[in-house]
Design an enzyme around this catalytic site. Structure first.
Site, PDB file in Angstrom:
ATOM      1  CB  CYS A 153      -0.965  -0.015   1.176  1.00 55.03           C
ATOM      2  SG  CYS A 153      -0.251  -0.593   2.711  1.00 55.03           S
ATOM      3  CG  HIS A 245      -0.391   4.162   4.227  1.00 52.91           C
ATOM      4  ND1 HIS A 245      -1.099   4.001   5.390  1.00 52.91           N
ATOM      5  CD2 HIS A 245      -0.121   2.896   3.774  1.00 52.91           C
ATOM      6  CE1 HIS A 245      -1.256   2.711   5.641  1.00 52.91           C
ATOM      7  NE2 HIS A 245      -0.682   2.021   4.680  1.00 52.91           N
TER       8      HIS A 245
END
Ligand code: NAP
Length: 355
Positions: A153, A245
């Site tokens: 990710c 993120h």
């Protein structure tokens, strides 16, 4: 009906392995309104099998469980499925052999797990970055099945920022991530560990950030992939954010480039998903913000179908050449959304069949 024909009579049936987990739920949410695909089967562990999806899942998304899946019975991953496309959001402790078994049984497996990512004949693909690498799957040893993988990710956001700069020549990258709690799955990190805190270690993560980009940014020469030669050093932290993120990067270029050139390369970046106007494709894969307080998870993680990478704060770096900050949604761009984009590309390329 054959693929490549976009006048669908029926939607394409798909299965989700690991349908009860965080990424599995994101697949359910995205697929419930997908114009080409419909959920045919939901699979998980023995613990969930036999229950309705509503009973088995601990739903963590802010939208309700879609009505059409609430009463579907969850199946084990042993079940033989009558659909070609299978999305895997399985825990990596078991994903490897289950995905191989599905590929052996003739399924086209699109996986979010780390297990097969670095195998030589397994494409590690971001739709906008390296769709040509899908060809690698043609040399897999399965009769009709194959395994295609999504990168980690954090790697997805980072590589999307680097790809438009590749023509400028990238020599080295230093990256520090601040990764959301949902990236650890459910129940993930204990609240007593993460509240009012930062955890400076995510098992196995730094190695993925240092190796996966080299494969993704590599050159396909015939049937062989020549990895990119970029030196990467990564430090990964878990922070008390639910989704999204953030990464701070410093980059060293082989030559010189002005900030305007870099920002223009980001703003003009687009790929096959945009060219084909695929349903999960953002209009713009990258947004560059001039506001020095941007990007921020709360404000930008949902941008452009949750599939955009937001970048800001490009400025000179006294150790390398430039530094900047980026943000991407770990569960959509970083997992289920990118997997759907890969599946849509495969439909467009004629690799998916259905009747
Ligand atoms: P998760 O919330 O822990 O979900 C794991 C799923 O795997 C659940 O559906 C679980 O089913 C199933 N499972 C566990 N053991 C099983 C078994 N023995 N047989 C069959 N199914 C089993 O994890 P996640 O965060 O969704 O992550 C799923 C995968 O995606 C992982 O490989 C992860 O590394 C990767 N990934 C995650 C993210 C993210 O942001 N979370 C991003 C990119 C990639 P039960 O509910 O029945 O136990």
């Amino acid at each position: 009906m054959m693929s490549g024909d976009f006048f669908f009579r029926n939607k394409i049936p798909v299965a989700i392995l690991g349908a009860t987990g965080c990424v599995g739920q994101k697949f359910v949410q995205l697929l419930s309104k997908h114009p080409w695909f419909e959920i045919f089967a939901l699979c998980a562990s023995e613990k969930s099998a036999g229950k309705t999806y509503q009973e088995a899942v601990h739903w963590t998304l802010p939208t309700p469980i879609p009505d059409e899946v609430k009463q579907m019975q969850v199946l084990t991953c042993e079940t033989s499925l009558d659909c070609q496309l299978v999305f895997s959001a399985l825990d990596s402790s078991i994903a490897g052999f289950i995905e191989t078994r599905f590929a052996e049984a003739g399924h086209l497996v699109i996986s979010n797990s780390r297990n097969h990512r670095m195998e030589a004949n397994v494409p590690l693909v971001i739709g906008e970055v390296n769709p040509e690498h899908l060809e690698l799957a043609k040399s897999q040893p399965f009769q009709r099945g194959m395994i295609i993988t999504n990168p980690n990710c954090s790697v997805i956001g980072m590589v999307m920022a680097l790809k438009p700069l590749m023509p400028l020549g990238i020599d080295a990258v230093h990256v520090v991530t601040m990764q959301a709690i949902s990236g650890a799955g459910y129940p993930g990190v204990a609240s007593l560990d993460i509240n009012d805190n930062i955890i400076p270690f995510i098992k196995g993560e730094e190695g993925k950030l240092e190796s996966e980009p080299l494969k993704i940014l590599g050159d396909l020469q015939g049937t062989t992939l020549q990895p990119a030669s970029i030196k990467i050093s990564a430090q990964c932290n878990r922070v008390p954010i639910i989704d999204g993120h953030v990464a701070c990067l410093s980059i060293k270029l082989n030559g010189s480039a002005s900030p305007e050139t870099i920002i223009q390369a980001w703003r003009e970046f687009s790929g096959e998903p945009q060219k084909f106007q695929l349903p999960s494709a953002p209009l713009h894969p990258i947004y560059y913000f001039d506001d020095p307080f941007y990007p921020q998870p709360r404000f930008h993680r949902l941008l452009d179908k949750e599939m955009a990478v937001s970048i800001g704060r490009l400025r000179p770096c006294s150790l390398m050449d430039y530094k900047f900050t980026l943000l991407s949604h770990n569960m959509t761009r970083g997992a289920a959304g990118s997997a759907l984009l890969n599946a849509e590309l495969l439909v467009k390329k004629g690799w998916v069949y259905w009747s």
